[in-house]
Scaffold this motif. Structure first.
Motif, PDB file in Angstrom:
ATOM      1  N   ARG A 107       1.961   6.742  -6.861  1.00 24.81           N
ATOM      2  CA  ARG A 107       0.909   7.697  -7.251  1.00 24.81           C
ATOM      3  C   ARG A 107       1.310   9.132  -6.951  1.00 24.81           C
ATOM      4  O   ARG A 107       0.860  10.065  -7.617  1.00 24.81           O
ATOM      5  CB  ARG A 107      -0.404   7.389  -6.526  1.00 24.81           C
ATOM      6  CG  ARG A 107      -1.146   6.185  -7.058  1.00 24.81           C
ATOM      7  CD  ARG A 107      -2.562   6.101  -6.497  1.00 24.81           C
ATOM      8  NE  ARG A 107      -2.647   6.226  -5.059  1.00 24.81           N
ATOM      9  CZ  ARG A 107      -2.566   5.221  -4.184  1.00 24.81           C
ATOM     10  NH1 ARG A 107      -2.403   3.973  -4.620  1.00 24.81           N
ATOM     11  NH2 ARG A 107      -2.664   5.432  -2.880  1.00 24.81           N
ATOM     12  N   SER A 108       2.177   9.305  -5.949  1.00 18.77           N
ATOM     13  CA  SER A 108       2.618  10.641  -5.547  1.00 18.77           C
ATOM     14  C   SER A 108       3.787  11.147  -6.381  1.00 18.77           C
ATOM     15  O   SER A 108       4.295  12.239  -6.126  1.00 18.77           O
ATOM     16  CB  SER A 108       2.983  10.643  -4.061  1.00 18.77           C
ATOM     17  OG  SER A 108       1.837  10.316  -3.291  1.00 18.77           O
TER      18      SER A 108
ATOM     19  N   ALA B 109       4.125   7.399   3.890  1.00 21.00           N
ATOM     20  CA  ALA B 109       2.845   7.832   3.314  1.00 21.00           C
ATOM     21  C   ALA B 109       2.130   8.809   4.245  1.00 21.00           C
ATOM     22  O   ALA B 109       1.586   9.829   3.793  1.00 21.00           O
ATOM     23  CB  ALA B 109       1.956   6.625   3.020  1.00 21.00           C
TER      24      ALA B 109
ATOM     25  N   GLY C 147       0.809  -1.217   0.000  1.00 17.99           N
ATOM     26  CA  GLY C 147       0.000   0.000   0.000  1.00 17.99           C
ATOM     27  C   GLY C 147       0.841   1.264   0.000  1.00 17.99           C
ATOM     28  O   GLY C 147       0.538   2.219  -0.717  1.00 17.99           O
ATOM     29  N   VAL C 148       1.902   1.273   0.796  1.00 16.84           N
ATOM     30  CA  VAL C 148       2.777   2.454   0.840  1.00 16.84           C
ATOM     31  C   VAL C 148       3.481   2.641  -0.498  1.00 16.84           C
ATOM     32  O   VAL C 148       3.568   3.755  -1.019  1.00 16.84           O
ATOM     33  CB  VAL C 148       3.778   2.363   2.007  1.00 16.84           C
ATOM     34  CG1 VAL C 148       4.852   3.443   1.897  1.00 16.84           C
ATOM     35  CG2 VAL C 148       3.037   2.474   3.342  1.00 16.84           C
TER      36      VAL C 148
ATOM     37  N   TYR D 172       1.079   4.111  -2.943  1.00 14.47           N
ATOM     38  CA  TYR D 172       0.867   5.528  -2.626  1.00 14.47           C
ATOM     39  C   TYR D 172       2.043   6.378  -3.117  1.00 14.47           C
ATOM     40  O   TYR D 172       1.853   7.430  -3.738  1.00 14.47           O
ATOM     41  CB  TYR D 172       0.665   5.718  -1.120  1.00 14.47           C
ATOM     42  CG  TYR D 172       0.582   7.175  -0.738  1.00 14.47           C
ATOM     43  CD1 TYR D 172      -0.620   7.862  -0.808  1.00 14.47           C
ATOM     44  CD2 TYR D 172       1.723   7.872  -0.350  1.00 14.47           C
ATOM     45  CE1 TYR D 172      -0.687   9.207  -0.500  1.00 14.47           C
ATOM     46  CE2 TYR D 172       1.659   9.221  -0.036  1.00 14.47           C
ATOM     47  CZ  TYR D 172       0.457   9.885  -0.108  1.00 14.47           C
ATOM     48  OH  TYR D 172       0.404  11.231   0.191  1.00 14.47           O
ATOM     49  N   LEU D 173       3.268   5.934  -2.831  1.00 12.79           N
ATOM     50  CA  LEU D 173       4.447   6.705  -3.238  1.00 12.79           C
ATOM     51  C   LEU D 173       4.543   6.805  -4.762  1.00 12.79           C
ATOM     52  O   LEU D 173       4.887   7.865  -5.301  1.00 12.79           O
ATOM     53  CB  LEU D 173       5.715   6.081  -2.649  1.00 12.79           C
ATOM     54  CG  LEU D 173       5.840   6.157  -1.118  1.00 12.79           C
ATOM     55  CD1 LEU D 173       7.030   5.328  -0.645  1.00 12.79           C
ATOM     56  CD2 LEU D 173       5.936   7.600  -0.638  1.00 12.79           C
TER      57      LEU D 173
ATOM     58  N   HIS E 216       4.004  12.088   4.169  1.00 10.84           N
ATOM     59  CA  HIS E 216       3.815  12.744   2.890  1.00 10.84           C
ATOM     60  C   HIS E 216       2.442  13.418   2.819  1.00 10.84           C
ATOM     61  O   HIS E 216       2.311  14.525   2.271  1.00 10.84           O
ATOM     62  CB  HIS E 216       3.951  11.748   1.729  1.00 10.84           C
ATOM     63  CG  HIS E 216       3.849  12.390   0.406  1.00 10.84           C
ATOM     64  ND1 HIS E 216       2.646  12.489  -0.280  1.00 10.84           N
ATOM     65  CD2 HIS E 216       4.775  13.014  -0.375  1.00 10.84           C
ATOM     66  CE1 HIS E 216       2.852  13.127  -1.415  1.00 10.84           C
ATOM     67  NE2 HIS E 216       4.129  13.455  -1.489  1.00 10.84           N
ATOM     68  N   ARG E 217       1.422  12.799   3.364  1.00 12.12           N
ATOM     69  CA  ARG E 217       0.076  13.410   3.349  1.00 12.12           C
ATOM     70  C   ARG E 217       0.046  14.712   4.125  1.00 12.12           C
ATOM     71  O   ARG E 217      -0.794  15.567   3.843  1.00 12.12           O
ATOM     72  CB  ARG E 217      -0.942  12.432   3.946  1.00 12.12           C
ATOM     73  CG  ARG E 217      -1.304  11.316   2.998  1.00 12.12           C
ATOM     74  CD  ARG E 217      -2.430  10.451   3.575  1.00 12.12           C
ATOM     75  NE  ARG E 217      -2.500   9.207   2.845  1.00 12.12           N
ATOM     76  CZ  ARG E 217      -2.175   8.014   3.315  1.00 12.12           C
ATOM     77  NH1 ARG E 217      -1.775   7.878   4.562  1.00 12.12           N
ATOM     78  NH2 ARG E 217      -2.263   6.942   2.569  1.00 12.12           N
TER      79      ARG E 217
END
Length: 130
Positions: free
Chosen positions: A36-37, A124, A29-30, A33-34, A127-128
């Motif tokens: 996608r970021s 993650a 998941g992380v 997310y990274l 980062h948010r």
């Protein structure tokens, strides 16, 4: 020593140690997310083999063919000292132990190598916040 937020702002390439192709694992998941970021994430796990999220998975940090800004670690504390030594040998700028992971040995190795160091934080989540 840069703050966790500064490390993530400056990073472009992240080696994620303990990457998993299993969507139920936190590292999966992380990593998703990274990616996608906008980060270039290189999965590292000798047992994963093949690809993780469409990226070729390396067996160790020694196999890196490019410099990395950050080594993000999803391994138990007893393995983190060795991961820190591999990260230092690979020339990583920072070592980050994920949420729930702390290692005095990894901290010492990172500090001696001049790497920024973070432990017990999730990339993650941090980062948010930024």
């Amino acid at each position: 020593m840069r703050s966790p937020e500064e490390i993530l702002r400056d990073a472009r390439t992240i080696a994620l140690v303990g990457a998993s192709s299993n969507p139920g694992r936190p590292s999966h998941g992380v990593m998703a997310y990274l990616l996608r970021s906008g980060y270039d994430v290189i999965p590292v796990n000798p047992r994963a083999g093949g690809d993780v999220l469409g990226r070729r998975c390396l067996g160790s940090l020694a196999e890196l063919e490019e410099p990395v800004d950050l080594v993000d670690v999803f391994r138990r504390p007893e393995y983190c000292g060795e991961v820190a030594r591999e990260a230092a040998a690979a020339g990583a700028a920072a070592l980050w132990l994920q949420l729930g992971i702390a290692s005095e040995e990894a901290r010492r190795v990172a500090e001696e190598a001049g790497m920024d160091y973070v432990e017990n934080e999730c990339t993650a989540i941090v980062h948010r916040r930024i």
